[in-house]
Design an enzyme around this catalytic site. Structure first.
Site, mmCIF file in Angstrom:
data_model
loop_
_atom_site.group_PDB
_atom_site.id
_atom_site.type_symbol
_atom_site.label_atom_id
_atom_site.label_comp_id
_atom_site.label_asym_id
_atom_site.label_seq_id
_atom_site.Cartn_x
_atom_site.Cartn_y
_atom_site.Cartn_z
ATOM 1 N N ARG A 191 -3.137 3.365 8.476
ATOM 2 C CA ARG A 191 -3.481 2.219 7.630
ATOM 3 C C ARG A 191 -2.371 1.187 7.619
ATOM 4 O O ARG A 191 -1.214 1.507 7.399
ATOM 5 C CB ARG A 191 -3.727 2.679 6.193
ATOM 6 C CG ARG A 191 -4.536 3.931 6.070
ATOM 7 C CD ARG A 191 -4.598 4.429 4.640
ATOM 8 N NE ARG A 191 -5.300 3.530 3.744
ATOM 9 C CZ ARG A 191 -5.360 3.701 2.426
ATOM 10 N NH1 ARG A 191 -4.729 4.719 1.857
ATOM 11 N NH2 ARG A 191 -6.019 2.842 1.680
ATOM 12 N N TYR A 249 8.925 -36.035 -19.169
ATOM 13 C CA TYR A 249 7.520 -35.646 -19.064
ATOM 14 C C TYR A 249 7.010 -35.772 -17.629
ATOM 15 O O TYR A 249 7.637 -36.436 -16.793
ATOM 16 C CB TYR A 249 6.640 -36.514 -19.988
ATOM 17 C CG TYR A 249 6.559 -37.963 -19.578
ATOM 18 C CD1 TYR A 249 5.605 -38.386 -18.650
ATOM 19 C CD2 TYR A 249 7.448 -38.911 -20.087
ATOM 20 C CE1 TYR A 249 5.534 -39.706 -18.252
ATOM 21 C CE2 TYR A 249 7.385 -40.236 -19.699
ATOM 22 C CZ TYR A 249 6.427 -40.630 -18.767
ATOM 23 O OH TYR A 249 6.360 -41.932 -18.371
ATOM 24 N N HIS A 252 -16.585 -8.328 1.645
ATOM 25 C CA HIS A 252 -15.560 -9.231 2.161
ATOM 26 C C HIS A 252 -15.706 -10.644 1.611
ATOM 27 O O HIS A 252 -14.752 -11.239 1.094
ATOM 28 C CB HIS A 252 -15.631 -9.248 3.694
ATOM 29 C CG HIS A 252 -14.713 -10.246 4.309
ATOM 30 N ND1 HIS A 252 -15.134 -11.495 4.720
ATOM 31 C CD2 HIS A 252 -13.386 -10.204 4.512
ATOM 32 C CE1 HIS A 252 -14.097 -12.164 5.180
ATOM 33 N NE2 HIS A 252 -13.027 -11.404 5.072
ATOM 34 N N SER A 279 9.594 -44.573 -14.812
ATOM 35 C CA SER A 279 8.563 -43.618 -14.423
ATOM 36 C C SER A 279 8.610 -43.523 -12.899
ATOM 37 O O SER A 279 8.459 -44.532 -12.211
ATOM 38 C CB SER A 279 7.191 -44.106 -14.895
ATOM 39 O OG SER A 279 6.211 -43.226 -14.404
ATOM 40 N N GLY A 305 -8.401 -6.653 4.158
ATOM 41 C CA GLY A 305 -9.286 -6.819 5.303
ATOM 42 C C GLY A 305 -8.691 -7.602 6.461
ATOM 43 O O GLY A 305 -9.353 -7.810 7.465
ATOM 44 N N LYS A 347 0.832 -1.201 0.000
ATOM 45 C CA LYS A 347 0.000 0.000 0.000
ATOM 46 C C LYS A 347 0.865 1.249 0.000
ATOM 47 O O LYS A 347 0.649 2.165 -0.795
ATOM 48 C CB LYS A 347 -0.910 -0.022 1.239
ATOM 49 C CG LYS A 347 -2.052 0.953 1.184
ATOM 50 C CD LYS A 347 -2.904 0.860 2.458
ATOM 51 C CE LYS A 347 -3.721 -0.412 2.489
ATOM 52 N NZ LYS A 347 -4.315 -0.658 3.827
ATOM 53 N N MET A 390 -5.886 -6.935 8.243
ATOM 54 C CA MET A 390 -5.319 -6.151 9.346
ATOM 55 C C MET A 390 -6.123 -4.874 9.510
ATOM 56 O O MET A 390 -7.110 -4.667 8.832
ATOM 57 C CB MET A 390 -3.862 -5.894 9.072
ATOM 58 C CG MET A 390 -3.056 -7.164 9.285
ATOM 59 S SD MET A 390 -1.345 -6.900 9.010
ATOM 60 C CE MET A 390 -1.405 -6.184 7.424
ATOM 61 N N ARG A 448 -3.857 -1.397 -6.284
ATOM 62 C CA ARG A 448 -3.069 -2.617 -6.185
ATOM 63 C C ARG A 448 -3.480 -3.531 -7.329
ATOM 64 O O ARG A 448 -4.552 -3.351 -7.918
ATOM 65 C CB ARG A 448 -3.296 -3.307 -4.840
ATOM 66 C CG ARG A 448 -4.711 -3.769 -4.642
ATOM 67 C CD ARG A 448 -4.922 -4.378 -3.275
ATOM 68 N NE ARG A 448 -6.340 -4.460 -2.999
ATOM 69 C CZ ARG A 448 -6.899 -4.277 -1.809
ATOM 70 N NH1 ARG A 448 -6.153 -3.986 -0.767
ATOM 71 N NH2 ARG A 448 -8.190 -4.382 -1.648
ATOM 72 N N CYS A 495 4.844 -40.030 -12.470
ATOM 73 C CA CYS A 495 3.412 -40.298 -12.577
ATOM 74 C C CYS A 495 2.696 -40.212 -11.231
ATOM 75 O O CYS A 495 1.567 -40.628 -11.095
ATOM 76 C CB CYS A 495 3.169 -41.655 -13.206
ATOM 77 S SG CYS A 495 3.809 -43.008 -12.221
HETATM 78 P P1 ADP Z 1 -7.555 -2.214 3.703
HETATM 79 O O1 ADP Z 1 -6.110 -2.556 3.613
HETATM 80 O O2 ADP Z 1 -8.301 -3.163 4.561
HETATM 81 O O3 ADP Z 1 -8.151 -1.991 2.359
HETATM 82 P P2 ADP Z 1 -7.311 0.607 4.023
HETATM 83 O O4 ADP Z 1 -6.101 1.061 4.729
HETATM 84 O O5 ADP Z 1 -7.248 0.681 2.551
HETATM 85 O O6 ADP Z 1 -7.670 -0.854 4.506
HETATM 86 O O7 ADP Z 1 -8.482 1.521 4.578
HETATM 87 C C1 ADP Z 1 -9.795 1.138 4.820
HETATM 88 C C2 ADP Z 1 -10.758 2.122 4.194
HETATM 89 O O8 ADP Z 1 -10.526 3.451 4.624
HETATM 90 C C3 ADP Z 1 -10.655 2.166 2.688
HETATM 91 O O9 ADP Z 1 -11.938 2.245 2.143
HETATM 92 C C4 ADP Z 1 -9.891 3.391 2.418
HETATM 93 O O10 ADP Z 1 -10.172 3.928 1.163
HETATM 94 C C5 ADP Z 1 -10.340 4.311 3.542
HETATM 95 N N1 ADP Z 1 -9.321 5.302 3.876
HETATM 96 C C6 ADP Z 1 -8.066 5.039 4.274
HETATM 97 N N2 ADP Z 1 -7.362 6.171 4.447
HETATM 98 C C7 ADP Z 1 -8.194 7.189 4.152
HETATM 99 C C8 ADP Z 1 -8.032 8.614 4.101
HETATM 100 N N3 ADP Z 1 -6.882 9.179 4.400
HETATM 101 N N4 ADP Z 1 -9.089 9.330 3.744
HETATM 102 C C9 ADP Z 1 -10.276 8.737 3.447
HETATM 103 N N5 ADP Z 1 -10.485 7.420 3.455
HETATM 104 C C10 ADP Z 1 -9.459 6.630 3.787
HETATM 105 MG MG MG Z 2 -7.839 -0.697 1.094
#
Ligand code: ADP
Ligand code: MG
Ligand code: MG
Length: 889
Positions: A92, A856, A452, A768, A101, A22, A103, A336, A836
């Site tokens: 984050r 093979y 999710h 084989s 989702g 990220k 962490m 990503r 095999c």
């Molecule tokens: P995950 O890794 O579980 O996707 P994120 O770190 O991306 O978690 O964040 C969870 C949510 O919060 C996401 O929808 C993301 O877009 C939102 N978010 C994270 N940082 C900000 C920010 N600075 N401003 C607005 N929304 C944010």
């Molecule tokens: Mg995210």
């Protein structure tokens, strides 16, 4: 001094190891000028330093965080905790490999009783300010103070009901203030402390909590599933907030640059107006499809489409993008490489290649062979008259039948009893992951295509339906209703994840077929791979499948399955029970034409492709009834029908069963040891093969049989069996006067054979490697006992890295394979070699086979496409022709 903290404009997309996926991508997007809210990343090295100091943030890191924060404050013109113009940030998590989702993330950090007032004045929107504050308390309490969100949700629901509202947007600023007071009491009660108002304290606690979340249970489970090493650690991103919950000109959403389910090159996503962060994926409100944004906010939509195109071009792959619109202004919060189904992976790789964005080689490397299994699954028969009970969103393709369960723990428990289950939930959370793993498929009544359940199911290649609002689920009663129909726990349903339909009971299924894109990708793979791919097939139907999926021969045709047929088993038993050679010959002469017919069928299908036929392998008692059951029968007959012929026969059978009983069947009287004791059995089989050659050749069809002697441990065994087969061949030749063209070889499946392969090769035209038995005999494990009793614990405790029956143990069993190949080829440079075991269809084992120079691999027909692709990847990875694009996750 080590550098632990990086501003977004200091890094780039190649620094995933250091900044996490990220963080690296936020830096990369900042670098190429996209509208990313500014911030900084605390590195994965800092996470490891945190654990090294016994879970405390080292002073050095604290200093660097403060400095970066200053920098951020300057850049944004806001200050953390400033009541007149507060800076709010998100904290984050972001590991090297994306773990959606798994962490924790905290939004709106910096909120307290003072800054909320400032925010309200500044934005002239008190409702928004208090909403943001209560969200922060809830998230912070959940992640940092470990107070379950449930308490907060419950309170919120009470307030909402009391006021007669149906949804959150109806709440006023005053309502939110009331909720906030309640929230603080919840914190006081369950966390036994007051909610921390000091923003710096909030920040440090949050950073620690994100580091801690690296080792929370769901993250650990996810890593184990995805084989992500635990030492990598997570980075933490601190980013200034943008607000999608500022009003109706704001919103938040996620989008894929191509359809992650089908691969179609069309923007695909969802958003919610006046919402923040996880609202879209949480499944609380069902979001809008991205196309409607075109009408609601045409300019933002246009800019977003352009950004998506740019990101896809830049990363040369389908992207999964998070965005937020704050008062009509677009911000990009994450990109990503998007997770996708196998079907989508193939289509995207092929289309990116056709668009000249990536090379053929890159396209081949883009598709994970492990994922292909899901494509080769069965689906609902087209002729089935579909009357669906209910219909939801087609979140992940594939069909599945199973018993309904309503809880992840139940799913796991019942699946352990080898029963197929379908998990049905209002929505799933990361804590349900073990249930999704255990179930055949997942169904939710809430949430969209990016919820999710949908994301996780697609990642695992399991069928999934989301947002099926027609289901009225009652978790407590363990049932759901659709209209008047009640479906209870344990009832059977079938779901079609490609259409979103749910059916009562079981439906007819049909066999899979390869799509045009898949065929194309495989022909590219065929041009590159060096390793041949054959299939294990025991009958003409499997042989047909093998050819259809592109096998170039049969690597293992087991003859014992032909004996198991209901009409044949009595004759086989007659053969086994025979006391004299003559009686046995009589029974065998009845079996011969049946075997011959089997071989003819296979040879005809194979049209001149080689067919390796293994002579009888299992111990004879496998063809007889179970000893205990027989004993019960005999005892009953002694009481009810004494002196009957039936009793006499059964008694004789029982004697034979006892006589054939073995202390250790796996190491017992089987394989070529049977051929040594009862040469007439192998002679019959060899003759059946020869007659079949004659018959099929007469039809003008080419035949290439390879007769394989199983379980040889000493060259003398093979020498004798070879003579036996050759002699039978000469007899048949004399009898019908045709030329017979065939090879004789052996399976290498006991260590002694591998170690003396130079001697054995004197008598063999081919080897084989039977790696299933070779694994058993090398480890000294019996597979069923190992897998049933201790292997799982071995893997969990890291005694073994993996199940050696699933992925070849390269250091041990692999060394024997390598030795066998080298010694064999020292005697016969042109010795044909193959494998095999089940390993022939597993990608890492296939790579190993390529590296040791086998000719093979042979695997189940359904795994042939996977093996073709994996073999090409092995060639590419060895040649290092195509350095993998570093920007890819
Ligand atoms: P995950 O890794 O579980 O996707 P994120 O770190 O991306 O978690 O964040 C969870 C949510 O919060 C996401 O929808 C993301 O877009 C939102 N978010 C994270 N940082 C900000 C920010 N600075 N401003 C607005 N929304 C944010
Ligand atoms: Mg995210
Ligand atoms: Mg064997």
């Amino acid at each position: 001094m080590n550098k632990f903290v990086y501003m977004f404009d200091e890094g780039n997309g190649n620094q995933k190891e250091l900044l996490g996926g990220k963080g690296a991508n936020l830096a990369e997007m900042t670098r190429i000028g996209l509208p990313v809210p500014y911030g900084f990343t605390i590195s994965t090295e800092a996470c490891n330093a945190y654990y090294d100091t016994g879970k405390a943030i080292p002073a050095e890191i604290e200093t660097q965080v403060l400095k970066a924060l200053k920098n951020l404050e300057q850049k944004t013109g806001k200050r953390l905790g400033d009541s007149s113009n507060p800076l709010l940030v998100s904290v984050r998590s972001g590991a090297v490999h994306s773990m959606p989702g798994m962490m924790d993330t905290i939004l709106n950090l910096g909120m307290n009783d003072e800054t909320v007032v400032g925010m309200a004045e500044l934005t002239n929107n008190a409702r928004f300010a208090y909403d943001s504050y209560r969200r922060f308390i809830q998230m912070f309490s959940d992640v940092v103070l470990k107070v379950d969100s449930f308490y907060f949700e419950q309170l919120l629901e009470e307030v909402r009901d009391e006021k007669g509202y149906r949804s959150d947007p109806e709440m006023s600023a005053e309502d939110w203030q009331e909720v906030i007071q309640g929230y603080k009491k919840i914190v006081q009660k369950h966390a036994r402390r007051v909610f921390p108002e000091n923003p710096l304290e909030q920040l440090y606690l949050s950073i620690s909590a994100v580091f801690d979340s690296w080792n929370n249970q769901r993250a650990v489970v996810y890593r184990r599933l995805q084989k992500i090493p635990g030492h990598l650690g997570t980075a933490v991103n601190i980013q200034s907030m943008v607000f999608g919950n500022m009003g109706n000109d704001s919103g938040t959403g996620v989008a894929f640059t191509r359809n992650p389910s089908t691969g179609e090159a069309k923007l695909y996503g969802e958003y919610l107006i006046n919402a923040q962060g996880e609202d879209v994926v949480a499944g609380i409100r069902t979001p809008q499809p991205i196309v409607t944004l075109q009408n609601e906010m045409p300019e933002v939509y246009q800019q977003f489409v352009e950004t998506c195109n740019l990101l896809e071009q830049h990363y040369q792959d389908m992207q999964d993008i998070e965005f937020t619109v704050e008062s009509g202004k677009l911000f990009i919060l994450q990109t990503r490489t998007g997770k996708r189904t196998a079907q989508a992976a193939i289509r995207i790789a092929v289309e990116l290649m056709k668009d000249n964005i990536i090379s053929k080689e890159e396209a081949i490397l883009r598709v994970d062979p492990d994922q292909l299994n899901q494509l080769l699954h069965r689906r609902i028969d087209d002729s089935f008259k579909r009357t669906a009970l209910a219909k939801g969103l087609p979140a992940s393709p594939g069909a599945a039948t199973g018993k309904v369960v309503f809880d992840a723990d139940d799913a796991e428990r019942i699946a352990k009893e080898e029963q197929k289950v379908i998990l049905v939930r209002p929505e799933t959370t990361p804590d349900d992951i073990h249930g999704i793993v255990a179930a055949e498929a997942t169904v939710t009544s809430r949430g969209g295509m990016t919820s999710h359940a949908a994301v996780v199911a697609r990642g695992m290649g399991k069928a999934c339906i989301c947002g099926c609002e027609a289901l009225n689920i009652d978790i407590a009663l363990k049932q759901f209703k659709v209209g008047d129909t009640v479906v209870k726990e344990g009832d059977i349903i079938t779901i079609d994840g490609s259409t979103g339909e749910i059916f009562l009971g079981e439906t007819p299924m049909i066999e899979p077929q390869l799509s045009d894109e898949f065929q194309l990708l495989l022909t590219w793979a065929d041009d590159i791979r060096k390793l041949g791919v054959r299939a294990n097939a025991d009958n003409p139907e499997d042989a047909k499948k093998a050819i259809e999926f592109g096998a170039s021969g049969i690597g293992l045709c087991r003859t014992e399955h032909m004996f198991m047929d209901a009409t044949r088993i009595p004759i086989v038993q007659e053969m086994i029970l025979a006391d004299t050679f003559e009686d046995r010959e009589t029974a065998l002469s009845k079996l011969l034409p049946m075997q011959q017919e089997d071989f003819e069928g296979i040879f005809e299908v194979m049209q001149g492709h080689p067919v390796t036929i293994r002579l009888l392998d299992p111990p004879l008692h496998e063809f007889l009834p179970d000893k205990d059951e027989l004993l019960v029968e005999v005892t009953k007959l002694q009481l009810t029908e004494p002196n009957s012929k039936k009793l006499l026969d059964k008694e004789q059978l029982l004697r034979k069963v006892r006589q054939l009983h073995e202390f250790n069947p796996m190491l017992g009287h089987r394989g070529c040891r049977l051929g040594m004791s009862y040469p007439e059995i192998y002679v019959m089989q060899a003759k059946a093969i020869f007659y079949a050659i004659a018959k099929v050749t007469a039809k003008g069809i080419d035949v290439k049989p390879e007769i394989m002697i199983p379980l040889v441990g000493h060259v003398n065994e093979l020498k004798q069996m070879r003579q036996l087969v050759i002699h039978a061949g000469e007899q048949v030749k004399e009898e019908i006067g045709i030329k017979l063209d065939y090879l004789i070889g052996t399976m290498i499946e006991v260590p002694r054979a591998a170690l003396t392969a130079d001697e054995i090769a004197e008598e063999a035209d081919f080897f084989s490697f039977g790696t299933n038995d070779l694994t058993q005999t090398t480890f000294g494990y019996s597979r069923d006992d190992a897998e049933g009793k201790f292997l799982q614990a071995y893997i969990e405790n890291k005694v073994l890295p993996e199940n050696p029956f699933a992925s070849l143990d390269q250091q041990g069993v692999g060394k024997l394979v390598q030795t066998g190949v080298q010694l064999g080829r020292a005697t016969k440079p042109n010795l044909k070699t193959g494998i095999c075991g089940e390993h022939g269809g597993e990608k890492n084992s296939i790579q190993f086979c390529h590296n040791v120079g086998l000719d093979y691999v042979s695997c189940s027909p359904y795994r042939v496409p996977l093996a073709r692709l994996a073999a090409a990847q092995a060639t590419l990875e060895n040649e290092q022709k195509q350095p993998i694009n570093v920007l890819q996750t």
